[in-house]
Design a protein around this motif. Structure first.
Motif, short mmCIF file in Angstrom:
data_model
loop_
_atom_site.label_atom_id
_atom_site.label_comp_id
_atom_site.label_asym_id
_atom_site.label_seq_id
_atom_site.Cartn_x
_atom_site.Cartn_y
_atom_site.Cartn_z
N ALA A 1 0.81 -1.06 0.05
CA ALA A 1 0.17 0.20 0.23
C ALA A 1 0.71 1.09 0.27
CB ALA A 1 -1.19 -0.47 0.85
N GLU B 1 -3.89 0.26 -2.82
CA GLU B 1 -3.44 -0.77 -2.57
C GLU B 1 -3.14 -1.73 -3.59
OE1 GLU B 1 -5.14 -1.97 1.37
OE2 GLU B 1 -6.00 -3.21 0.26
N GLU C 1 6.26 2.45 -0.77
CA GLU C 1 5.10 1.20 -0.37
C GLU C 1 5.61 0.73 0.94
OE1 GLU C 1 3.04 -0.04 -4.06
OE2 GLU C 1 4.68 -1.39 -3.87
#
Lengths: 168, 288
Positions: free
Chosen positions: B137, B142, B163
């Motif tokens: 995500a 995500e 991420e």
């Protein structure tokens, strides 16, 4: 990146609260030994293998050589100095290390005793296999493992083999 | 260890904001047993270290719709001791209890181990054999990545600098399947494997293979899913000969590095041997 930025940490060690400013890269083992002055905790391998630096963080075994001090912010830590009762009386596991010869040179002993205490908190009567699995993260370069296993058995009320070579 | 700025956000949103700001110069830290070692050796020298320890939403194990959903911050020890995990996929229990020592497992996290991406780790082969995927995500959304597509090279994954690996999704092991995790440890019980193999095998009443997952660790620059070996067994009668034939295919799939634990040739041979043994054990467990 400058080496001078510091972070405020507040943590409890053996019941006493410490509020200090530390560099973020200050390892917990160094914080305990040099900033707080509790030198019972030893540094052996510095890579999380030997277990000499074992302390209890919120009751769990942790390698203090792999822990950044800010990661322990807000936690409750027990070191070897905080294992005995407040009046200095030894816990059964400490007395058992003495009675059973659970150490030789002694450098690994603070980590061994701390790990053994965590074991007995988790499992009050571990069998030999459970003792070996739990304690395998604490190395004794003198190879005094039989005494350590005997000590944990004795402290948990189990029968132990006589100490080899000991006269009666 | 070189200096850095330490951040301790308490929500995933704050983590996203910090990563958006510092991205390439930041490292996320969970248990720290992998990253702190690399920072000590200056193999990694981040300007910013972002601790996930206070991000409570990243912990926990849930069982739903035929899958286990494991929060990235779940420790190895928690997973090893979890009844939910044991019932969902016994292979996870059998694997995680072999990682390093209890002291390390108390802090090392499931997600941290995957993003650390040391190819000699124990958990990736088990997760690969079970067909796991991971959720990555950033502040914008995500994505779900099959674990087989996650690892790129030594200590390298497809995770982008902005991420966070938030969750591992593991399809439950079929109740009739047998599983095995074998870790070849000629030195000490807490060592990294010389090679390790995870296998999950489901057979019908006649002994025909319904599904199979096989993966190896410490056998190349990434954990390796042994798809050729799986293909040999899929839909076929599982016999000692078929298991040998399947195991022999991993010889071409592995690419081990010589080190103190053995030469390239030795590790290649052991990959074949331990794949065979893992399949034999998984088959025996499936029949019992």
């Amino acid at each position: 990146m400058s080496d001078t930025n510091k972070v405020a940490v507040k943590l409890t060690i053996n019941g006493q609260t410490y509020e200090k400013e530390v560099k973020p890269n200050r390892l917990l083992v160094d914080f305990i030994r040099y900033d707080v002055g509790l030198t019972g905790t030893k540094e052996g391998c510095s890579v999380g293998v030997c277990g000499a630096c074992t302390v209890l963080v919120d009751g769990k075994m942790v390698s203090s050589c792999l822990t950044l001090t800010p990661m322990a912010n807000g936690t409750d830590i027990t070191t070897i100095e905080g294992i005995a009762k407040a009046d200095g009386e030894l816990l059964p596991i400490q007395q058992a290390f003495i009675d059973q010869g659970g150490f030789q040179c002694g450098i690994c002993t603070p980590g061994q005793v701390t790990a053994a205490k965590a074991l007995l908190d988790f499992n009050s009567k571990p069998n030999e296999q459970e003792i070996k699995e739990w304690m395998m993260g604490n190395l004794c370069r003198c190879t005094g493992y039989y005494g350590i296993i005997r000590a944990i058995k004795a402290a948990s009320g189990q029968e132990v083999e006589p100490i080899p070579g000991a006269s009666d | 260890m070189r200096g850095f700025e330490f951040h301790a956000p308490s929500t995933l949103k704050e983590v996203h904001n910090l990563l958006a700001q510092h991205g390439e110069n930041a490292k996320l830290i969970a248990g720290g047993t992998g990253l702190v070692l690399m920072m000590k050796q200056q193999l990694v020298v981040p300007d910013h270290v972002i601790s996930l320890a206070n991000v409570a939403e990243l912990s926990g194990i849930a069982s739903e719709n035929g899958s286990l959903r494991i929060g990235a911050l779940t420790t190895h020890r928690t997973l090893e001791m979890s009844d939910v995990a044991l019932q969902g996929a016994s292979l996870l229990h059998d694997t995680y209890k072999h990682v390093a020592t209890i002291r390390i497992r108390e802090v090392a996290t499931v997600g941290g181990a995957l993003t650390h991406a040391d190819p000699a780790q124990d958990s990736p082969p088990a997760l690969l054999a079970l067909g796991a995927s991971v959720k990555l995500a950033n502040g914008k959304g995500e994505r779900t990545v099959d674990l087989a597509d996650f690892f790129e090279d030594y200590y390298t994954t497809v995770t982008e600098p902005d991420e966070v690996l938030t969750e591992v999704i593991v399809p439950k092991q079929s109740a009739s399947a047998g599983a095995a995790f074998l870790k070849f440890l000629p030195r000490t019980a807490d060592d990294y494997a010389t090679v390790c193999v995870a296998a999950v095998l489901d057979v019908d009443a006649s002994g025909k293979c319904q599904s199979v997952g096989i993966a190896l660790g410490a056998a190349g620059p990434t954990p390796i899913r042994a798809t050729d070996a799986e293909a040999v067994l899929q839909g076929q009668q599982v016999t000692p000969e078929a298991i040998r034939e399947a195991a022999e295919t991993v010889r071409a799939a592995v690419d081990p590095t010589a080190d103190i634990r053995g030469s390239k040739e030795y590790k290649t041979d052991m990959s074949v041997v331990f794949t065979r043994r893992a399949l034999e054990q998984a088959f025996a467990n499936a029949r019992s």
